[in-house]
Design a protein around this motif. Structure first.
Motif, PDB file in Angstrom:
ATOM      1  N   VAL A 165      27.716  76.698  44.237  1.00  0.00           N
ATOM      2  CA  VAL A 165      28.148  75.622  45.268  1.00  0.00           C
ATOM      3  C   VAL A 165      27.300  75.458  45.972  1.00  0.00           C
ATOM      4  N   ASN A 166      27.894  73.638  46.668  1.00  0.00           N
ATOM      5  CA  ASN A 166      27.373  73.606  47.940  1.00  0.00           C
ATOM      6  C   ASN A 166      28.250  73.370  48.691  1.00  0.00           C
ATOM      7  N   THR A 183      31.463  71.886  47.250  1.00  0.00           N
ATOM      8  CA  THR A 183      31.473  70.992  45.114  1.00  0.00           C
ATOM      9  C   THR A 183      31.179  72.376  45.048  1.00  0.00           C
ATOM     10  N   ALA A 184      31.344  72.232  43.299  1.00  0.00           N
ATOM     11  CA  ALA A 184      31.008  74.126  42.678  1.00  0.00           C
ATOM     12  C   ALA A 184      30.592  73.108  41.674  1.00  0.00           C
ATOM     13  N   GLN A 185      29.454  73.926  40.831  1.00  0.00           N
ATOM     14  CA  GLN A 185      29.133  73.439  39.333  1.00  0.00           C
ATOM     15  C   GLN A 185      28.946  74.349  38.523  1.00  0.00           C
ATOM     16  N   LEU A 222      33.886  70.587  40.697  1.00  0.00           N
ATOM     17  CA  LEU A 222      35.136  70.362  41.562  1.00  0.00           C
ATOM     18  C   LEU A 222      34.914  70.015  43.094  1.00  0.00           C
ATOM     19  N   GLN A 223      35.607  69.375  43.382  1.00  0.00           N
ATOM     20  CA  GLN A 223      35.857  69.790  44.796  1.00  0.00           C
ATOM     21  C   GLN A 223      36.606  69.894  45.459  1.00  0.00           C
ATOM     22  N   ALA A 242      35.785  81.538  51.256  1.00  0.00           N
ATOM     23  CA  ALA A 242      35.653  80.142  51.065  1.00  0.00           C
ATOM     24  C   ALA A 242      34.504  81.595  49.548  1.00  0.00           C
ATOM     25  N   PRO A 243      34.889  82.485  49.340  1.00  0.00           N
ATOM     26  CA  PRO A 243      33.647  83.350  48.486  1.00  0.00           C
ATOM     27  C   PRO A 243      33.643  82.827  47.272  1.00  0.00           C
TER      28      PRO A 243
END
Length: 399
Positions: free
Chosen positions: A53-54, A61-63, A124-125, A132-133
């Motif tokens: 996650v960023n 955003t998460a990859q 996703l964003q 936001a764990p």
């Protein structure tokens, strides 16, 4: 170990004992560390999700990288629950939908195949306000996944109450047309109000009374379902349901061992007099629950990625309360998994994109006349299922 000791340099005789003991302890420690690593790796027996996650104030955003550690898949569906107040706003390389805190990601038409050891990546964003764990309950086609190397929680094995414990009732009132916890079954073959049946053709699938696994009491019905169209295996109630209504409510507890496959399968069949005896069927396709109408092969929801994402998988390895409401005055249906009303398994007469356009092509109200529990597959897919605490009534029935 002997090879390791042979490589040790020679030392004076009076020092060899301490050197050998030290080497032995070092080798044991090396072996133990290897066993620890093996145990951790072995825990990831179904799937793994790497979640990167960023995050910034109010957004992220998460990859996500899925690794399939189980049998090969022809389509995948990843689910998880946000523990914070994250809201997904967009995604790439997957169709992602969110209902409340529950999120579903479904493959695109080009990245659905996952071989054993195969991977798929999507991103996703989203937004958040207070927290936001990282989610911890990822599941691939209903199978719990390790998350960033942490194994999923284990489910304790089912327990059967001791013989001295009186079995609880099936939790339905005296007006129910069917109300059974199968405690009246005395042999291994279904009897009394229940009969084995193979509606179209019979193969190697079987059905029996099981005294080892039960939701309540000490008995359930077990179905060993086999793949292939001519492997129908059901237990059928002798009760006549043709007067139940105007809304027919069905409740059952079901447990199964294998995630619903990509191919179409059925585990509940209700012969429908409005379709000349052809059935309303509850089963799965593309890894999620669905309704299917035998007369025209219509499905609920539509089998688009967005439609499938609005259904739910049937979790494996634990008892699940599955409930239906079938309107016999209009083409309406509702379905609950536990306490959740499943949005993709709802038809109310108003067409909804990716859900019930196909289902509403037929306007004749259903009129189920019987209930059958079991397994039939129209392609690939073996499964072992148990049914218990089954009820059918004209009034709602709780779990």
């Amino acid at each position: 170990m002997r090879a390791l000791l042979r490589r040790l340099p020679r030392r004076p005789r009076h020092q060899r004992r301490s050197w050998t003991v030290a080497a032995l302890l070092a080798a044991v420690a090396l072996l133990a560390s290897g066993l620890t690593a093996l145990t951790a790796s072995g825990a990831e027996s179904g799937c793994r999700v790497d979640y990167t996650v960023n995050q910034w104030t109010g957004g992220y955003t998460a990859q996500l990288k899925i690794t399939n550690l189980g049998p090969a898949l022809t389509g995948w569906r990843l689910t998880w629950t946000h523990a914070g107040d994250q809201q997904v706003t967009s995604a790439w390389n997957a169709t992602v939908t969110q209902t409340g805190s529950s999120v579903v990601a479904v493959n695109t038409n080009w990245n659905g195949a996952l071989a054993t050891g195969g991977t798929a990546d999507f991103g996703l964003q989203g937004t958040w306000r207070t927290s936001a764990p990282t989610p911890s309950d990822f599941a691939l086609n209903g199978v719990p996944c390790a998350v960033n190397g942490t194994p999923p929680p284990t489910t304790p094995p089912p327990t059967t109450p001791p013989p001295t414990t009186p079995p609880p009732a099936a939790d339905c009132d005296g007006s129910a047309v069917i109300c059974t916890d199968f405690e009246d079954q005395t042999g291994s073959a279904p009897s009394g109000d229940w009969r084995f049946t193979a509606p179209d053709c019979q193969g190697t699938g079987t059905a029996a009374v099981d005294t080892a696994v039960a939701h309540s009491g000490s008995r359930s019905v077990r179905v060993d379902g086999k793949a292939g169209y001519c492997n129908h295996a059901f237990v059928s109630s002798t009760a006549d349901l043709s007067a139940v209504g105007p809304v027919m409510y069905v409740r059952m507890w079901v447990r199964h061992t294998t995630a619903l496959p990509s191919a179409h399968v059925t585990f509940v069949s209700l012969p429908d007099s409005s379709q000349g005896g052809r059935s309303l069927r509850v089963g799965g396709q593309n890894g999620a629950l669905q309704w299917n109408r035998e007369s025209d092969d219509a499905t609920l929801p539509a089998q688009s990625p967005a439609g499938v994402a609005l259904s739910r998988p049937l979790p494996t390895g634990s008892w699940q309360c599955l409930r239906f409401a079938i309107d016999t005055t209009a083409p309406g249906l509702d379905t609950w998994l536990g306490t959740e009303q499943v949005p993709g398994l709802h038809a109310d007469g108003v067409p909804t994109q990716d859900i019930d356009q196909q289902w509403l092509a037929r306007t004749t109200p259903p009129r189920p006349t019987a209930l059958r529990l079991g397994w039939e597959s129209y392609g690939s897919g073996d499964d072992t299922l148990w049914f218990d605490d089954v009820a059918v009534d004209s009034s709602p029935i709780g779990c």
